[in-house]
Scaffold this active site. Structure first.
Site, PDB file in Angstrom:
ATOM      1  N   SER A   1      -7.263  15.157   4.102  1.00 27.08           N
ATOM      2  CA  SER A   1      -7.789  16.168   2.687  1.00 27.08           C
ATOM      3  C   SER A   1      -6.774  17.033   1.338  1.00 27.08           C
ATOM      4  O   SER A   1      -7.635  17.980   1.268  1.00 27.08           O
ATOM      5  CB  SER A   1      -8.003  17.533   3.497  1.00 27.08           C
TER       6      SER A   1
ATOM      7  N   THR B   1      -0.424  16.864   1.661  1.00 25.29           N
ATOM      8  CA  THR B   1       0.690  16.814   1.193  1.00 25.29           C
ATOM      9  C   THR B   1       0.717  17.688   0.002  1.00 25.29           C
ATOM     10  O   THR B   1       1.842  18.103  -0.480  1.00 25.29           O
ATOM     11  CB  THR B   1       0.839  14.667   0.244  1.00 25.29           C
TER      12      THR B   1
ATOM     13  N   HIS C   1      -3.496  21.410  11.373  1.00 24.65           N
ATOM     14  CA  HIS C   1      -4.844  20.373  11.153  1.00 24.65           C
ATOM     15  C   HIS C   1      -5.686  21.290  12.091  1.00 24.65           C
ATOM     16  O   HIS C   1      -6.520  21.391  12.504  1.00 24.65           O
ATOM     17  CB  HIS C   1      -4.777  19.708  11.167  1.00 24.65           C
TER      18      HIS C   1
ATOM     19  N   GLY D   1      -4.754   9.846  -4.766  1.00 26.23           N
ATOM     20  CA  GLY D   1      -4.657  11.001  -4.987  1.00 26.23           C
ATOM     21  C   GLY D   1      -6.607  10.984  -5.568  1.00 26.23           C
ATOM     22  O   GLY D   1      -6.314  12.246  -6.833  1.00 26.23           O
TER      23      GLY D   1
END
Length: 332
Positions: free
Chosen positions: A74, A77, A143, A300
């Site tokens: 989501s 990174t 997460h 992305g």
């Protein structure tokens, strides 16, 4: 997840007798990878559940800790890179902010460890001393949903940043990531359909996505000084405003001098998809869990789901999301 990471997460060889007893009282499910159980409203493989419990029982928070949270695939990174760049900027020359920058020598996931995967999956009491610094806060990611994280924070006033992404894009990104990490050259339609059904039922690793997002959404409304809710799509459409918002929340707002020098734009360029994905450190090598670093960079893009989901699949997931989020004020 890469083969080794998948194995580490789905095995139950590190599960204590106490946790096995707990699992026996929880809802369970078996998918193609292994056994899942539902703990505090979230689905985990057994080893990951043990890591979550290790974190809750043994983590010792510091008041200036920063936790970067997300549902898998989501924008994790990107959020890690942006946060690292914000906190590192005081250590670098504004005229040459890229000089010896950590993002040039390590993958964002190597710089910001994940609590329940990098840290507490391997040990119930990992050594966190190397992360301590008198000049910088400790940076972690997770997460886990907010209520589960908060049990480990023990009322610490540390900052939590959550990035939310459109559920359909998160699903497609997760599917591609899994296929690549498992070395599936043929990204089959059947594997997508199987993952789609699990995703919609909510019975998938870290699912349901709607409950996950809601935990942080409500947390941000109840405690906006300590929980920031960000959207991946807004980071894409208004990156400058969102980066400044993140900096202000973390207590390190840009000065007038920094803005005039173009530092905001320099950080955005450093952390852009094109730049990060083109760095040698992100094109070759593996993370500590044996994941190819280039697995974290695909497109992305916003709306890529339109290339893969049928109108019927779109309608089904939208209906479920609308129903689950109804009345909350949150929309994907």
């Amino acid at each position: 997840m890469a083969e080794k990471e998948l194995n580490m997460n789905v095995r139950d060889d590190n599960v204590s007798e106490e946790t096995k007893k707990l699992i026996s009282s929880l809802p369970t499910y078996k998918d193609s990878l292994g056994k899942l159980c539902k703990y505090q409203g979230c689905w985990y493989y057994y080893n990951t559940l043990q890591a979550v419990i290790n974190f809750q029982n043994n983590f010792r928070p510091q008041n200036n800790d920063i936790i970067l949270a997300s549902f898998p695939k989501s924008g994790t990174t990107w959020l890690k890179a942006l946060t690292v760049a914000l906190l590192e900027r005081s250590k670098h020359d504004h005229d040459d902010p890229l000089n010896h920058h950590p993002l040039l020598s390590d993958n964002p996931h190597g710089i910001v460890p994940t609590l329940e995967i990098d840290m507490y999956l391997k040990s119930s009491t990992p050594d966190l001393t190397k992360l301590s610094s008198s000049s910088s806060p400790r940076l972690f990611s997770t997460h886990m949903p907010l209520h589960t994280v908060k049990e480990g924070l023990k009322d610490s006033p540390c900052k939590i940043v959550y990035v939310c992404r459109n559920a359909k894009d998160a699903l497609i990104s997760r599917w591609h990531f899994k296929c690549k990490c498992q070395k599936q050259d043929d990204v089959s339609r059947s594997s997508l359909e199987s993952m789609f059904e699990s995703f919609c039922s909510g019975v998938s690793f870290y699912g349901p996505i709607w409950d996950h997002a809601l935990s942080y959404w409500r947390g941000s409304l109840e405690n906006p000084k300590n929980v920031l809710f960000m959207r991946y799509e807004e980071l894409k459409t208004e990156p400058r405003a969102q980066l400044k918002r993140l900096a202000e929340f973390l207590g390190c707002p840009f000065t007038e001098e920094e803005e005039e020098s173009g530092l905001v734009e320099k950080i955005l360029e450093l952390c852009s998809f094109d730049n990060l994905s083109g760095l040698e450190v992100n094109k070759t090598g593996k993370t500590s869990l044996n994941i190819d670093r280039d697995s974290f960079f695909r497109k992305g893009e916003v709306g890529d789901w339109k290339n893969y989901l049928t109108p019927e699949m779109e309608s089904k997931i939208d209906m479920i999301i609308d129903q689950e989020l109804k009345g909350s004020g949150l929309t994907f």
